[in-house]
Design an enzyme around this catalytic site. Sequence first.
Site, PDB file in Angstrom:
ATOM      1  N   SER A 117      -3.236  88.703  16.625  1.00 48.36           N
ATOM      2  CA  SER A 117      -4.620  88.921  16.179  1.00 48.36           C
ATOM      3  C   SER A 117      -5.507  87.748  16.552  1.00 48.36           C
ATOM      4  O   SER A 117      -6.725  87.883  16.532  1.00 48.36           O
ATOM      5  CB  SER A 117      -4.700  89.017  14.655  1.00 48.36           C
ATOM      6  OG  SER A 117      -3.724  89.791  14.104  1.00 48.36           O
ATOM      7  N   ASN A 188     -11.800  89.774  15.720  1.00 47.53           N
ATOM      8  CA  ASN A 188     -11.676  88.933  14.530  1.00 47.53           C
ATOM      9  C   ASN A 188     -12.697  87.805  14.469  1.00 47.53           C
ATOM     10  O   ASN A 188     -12.952  87.261  13.411  1.00 47.53           O
ATOM     11  CB  ASN A 188     -10.250  88.408  14.394  1.00 47.53           C
ATOM     12  CG  ASN A 188      -9.357  89.495  13.831  1.00 47.53           C
ATOM     13  OD1 ASN A 188      -9.744  90.197  12.891  1.00 47.53           O
ATOM     14  ND2 ASN A 188      -8.188  89.685  14.404  1.00 47.53           N
TER      15      ASN A 188
HETATM   16  P1  NAI Z   1       4.784  92.590   9.590  1.00 51.63           P
HETATM   17  O1  NAI Z   1       5.118  91.424   8.707  1.00 51.63           O
HETATM   18  O2  NAI Z   1       4.546  93.936   8.979  1.00 51.63           O
HETATM   19  O3  NAI Z   1       5.953  92.792  10.707  1.00 51.63           O
HETATM   20  C1  NAI Z   1       6.514  91.747  11.440  1.00 51.63           C
HETATM   21  C2  NAI Z   1       7.970  92.136  11.780  1.00 51.63           C
HETATM   22  O4  NAI Z   1       8.474  91.221  12.779  1.00 51.63           O
HETATM   23  C3  NAI Z   1       8.933  92.081  10.607  1.00 51.63           C
HETATM   24  O5  NAI Z   1       9.583  93.337  10.476  1.00 51.63           O
HETATM   25  C4  NAI Z   1       9.937  90.981  10.994  1.00 51.63           C
HETATM   26  O6  NAI Z   1      11.263  91.259  10.550  1.00 51.63           O
HETATM   27  C5  NAI Z   1       9.852  91.003  12.497  1.00 51.63           C
HETATM   28  N1  NAI Z   1      10.255  89.762  13.173  1.00 51.63           N
HETATM   29  C6  NAI Z   1       9.910  88.506  12.838  1.00 51.63           C
HETATM   30  N2  NAI Z   1      10.441  87.633  13.724  1.00 51.63           N
HETATM   31  C7  NAI Z   1      11.119  88.381  14.646  1.00 51.63           C
HETATM   32  C8  NAI Z   1      11.875  88.067  15.824  1.00 51.63           C
HETATM   33  N3  NAI Z   1      12.019  86.806  16.211  1.00 51.63           N
HETATM   34  N4  NAI Z   1      12.432  89.090  16.511  1.00 51.63           N
HETATM   35  C9  NAI Z   1      12.293  90.375  16.106  1.00 51.63           C
HETATM   36  N5  NAI Z   1      11.579  90.728  15.008  1.00 51.63           N
HETATM   37  C10 NAI Z   1      11.003  89.736  14.290  1.00 51.63           C
HETATM   38  O7  NAI Z   1       3.520  92.131  10.454  1.00 51.63           O
HETATM   39  P2  NAI Z   1       2.350  93.020  11.124  1.00 51.63           P
HETATM   40  O8  NAI Z   1       1.237  93.183  10.164  1.00 51.63           O
HETATM   41  O9  NAI Z   1       2.978  94.202  11.768  1.00 51.63           O
HETATM   42  O10 NAI Z   1       1.824  92.009  12.249  1.00 51.63           O
HETATM   43  C11 NAI Z   1       2.543  91.771  13.455  1.00 51.63           C
HETATM   44  C12 NAI Z   1       1.613  91.143  14.469  1.00 51.63           C
HETATM   45  O11 NAI Z   1       0.486  92.013  14.686  1.00 51.63           O
HETATM   46  C13 NAI Z   1       1.020  89.790  14.049  1.00 51.63           C
HETATM   47  O12 NAI Z   1       0.890  88.981  15.186  1.00 51.63           O
HETATM   48  C14 NAI Z   1      -0.365  90.184  13.509  1.00 51.63           C
HETATM   49  O13 NAI Z   1      -1.299  89.134  13.587  1.00 51.63           O
HETATM   50  C15 NAI Z   1      -0.727  91.303  14.474  1.00 51.63           C
HETATM   51  N6  NAI Z   1      -1.736  92.257  13.987  1.00 51.63           N
HETATM   52  C16 NAI Z   1      -1.757  92.638  12.662  1.00 51.63           C
HETATM   53  C17 NAI Z   1      -2.730  93.530  12.205  1.00 51.63           C
HETATM   54  C18 NAI Z   1      -2.764  93.955  10.753  1.00 51.63           C
HETATM   55  O14 NAI Z   1      -3.750  94.596  10.340  1.00 51.63           O
HETATM   56  N7  NAI Z   1      -1.754  93.641   9.956  1.00 51.63           N
HETATM   57  C19 NAI Z   1      -3.742  94.087  13.110  1.00 51.63           C
HETATM   58  C20 NAI Z   1      -3.583  93.686  14.497  1.00 51.63           C
HETATM   59  C21 NAI Z   1      -2.629  92.775  14.885  1.00 51.63           C
END
Ligand code: NAI
Length: 281
Positions: A117, A188
């Site tokens: 993000s 953002n």
């Molecule tokens: P989340 O916390 O729901 O999911 C992250 C996942 O990554 C978890 O399931 C975790 O187990 C996994 N993970 C962590 N380290 C890992 C690794 N080394 N190898 C494999 N899996 C791993 O987070 P979310 O909200 O899905 O965000 C993910 C990315 O998307 C972040 O960079 C965030 O900034 C970005 N993003 C989030 C938005 C939102 O509204 N939440 C919108 C747009 C982008």
Amino acid sequence: MKTIMVIGAGQMGSGIAQVFAQSGFDVYLNDMNEAALNKGMNNIEKLLTRAVEKGRMTDDQMAETLNRLTPSTGLEDASNCDVVIEAVVENMDVKTSVFKQLDEITPAHTILASNTSSLPITEIASVTNRPEKVIGMHFMNPVPVMKLVEIIRGLQTSNETYQAIEIITHSLNKTPVEVNDFPGFVSNRILMPMINEAIYTLYEGVASVEDIDTVMKLGMNHPMGPLQLADFIGLDTCLYIMEVLHEGFGDSKYRPCPLLRKYVKAGWLGKKSGRGFYHYE
Ligand code: NAI
């Protein structure tokens, strides 16, 4: 470009995997945490079932979509992929560690994209030996619904890589927007200061949570008020992005509101923790 991997099966990664599979790509959905991977796969199945119930998809289309999805807990499967999209936690050390491994595992033609993000694509690309093939592919939440993909060019991203990702974005039936690598990109940089200002408005006692959101919904025609939206994004993520903007631009106008810090310290992270500006079941 037929086979892809999505790394991170959280709220964003599972949505990204779903839209690729629905658009005919073979998809590996990877998470290092097996419980998170199962939850991500179950969420996809739930959303597809709902689409069938609402008549937006047939049973056969659902079965085909699920057939194209392969759960994975090891990064080795990336060696079969043309594109890898990383959607792990918003932390530079974690992301660079993933990109270093991908650079070793994947063939030379593979494009490495990040759904970050706010983190600089140029810095993520710098840990690989293929910075010209590293790019930002920033989907919006919830991915199956939201049309926009912000495509971020790092300093060394090649035109060829940009064009390939632009074509893929169209094939997902989404609209790409080309953005250069600057803190917060476009989305953002504009959204988060508005949310932060809404939190200041609450902090200074100008109006209640509900009234601030009502002003923006009924007065500005926003589908959701900024405080509710902050709860949906996650207050920790909002704080993190404000810090990236503050540090990246060195301008006090981006300072995070003390009330936002206080809520995050208390563990009030929004919808995902059951409490933010609103209460959730
Ligand atoms: P989340 O916390 O729901 O999911 C992250 C996942 O990554 C978890 O399931 C975790 O187990 C996994 N993970 C962590 N380290 C890992 C690794 N080394 N190898 C494999 N899996 C791993 O987070 P979310 O909200 O899905 O965000 C993910 C990315 O998307 C972040 O960079 C965030 O900034 C970005 N993003 C989030 C938005 C939102 O509204 N939440 C919108 C747009 C982008």
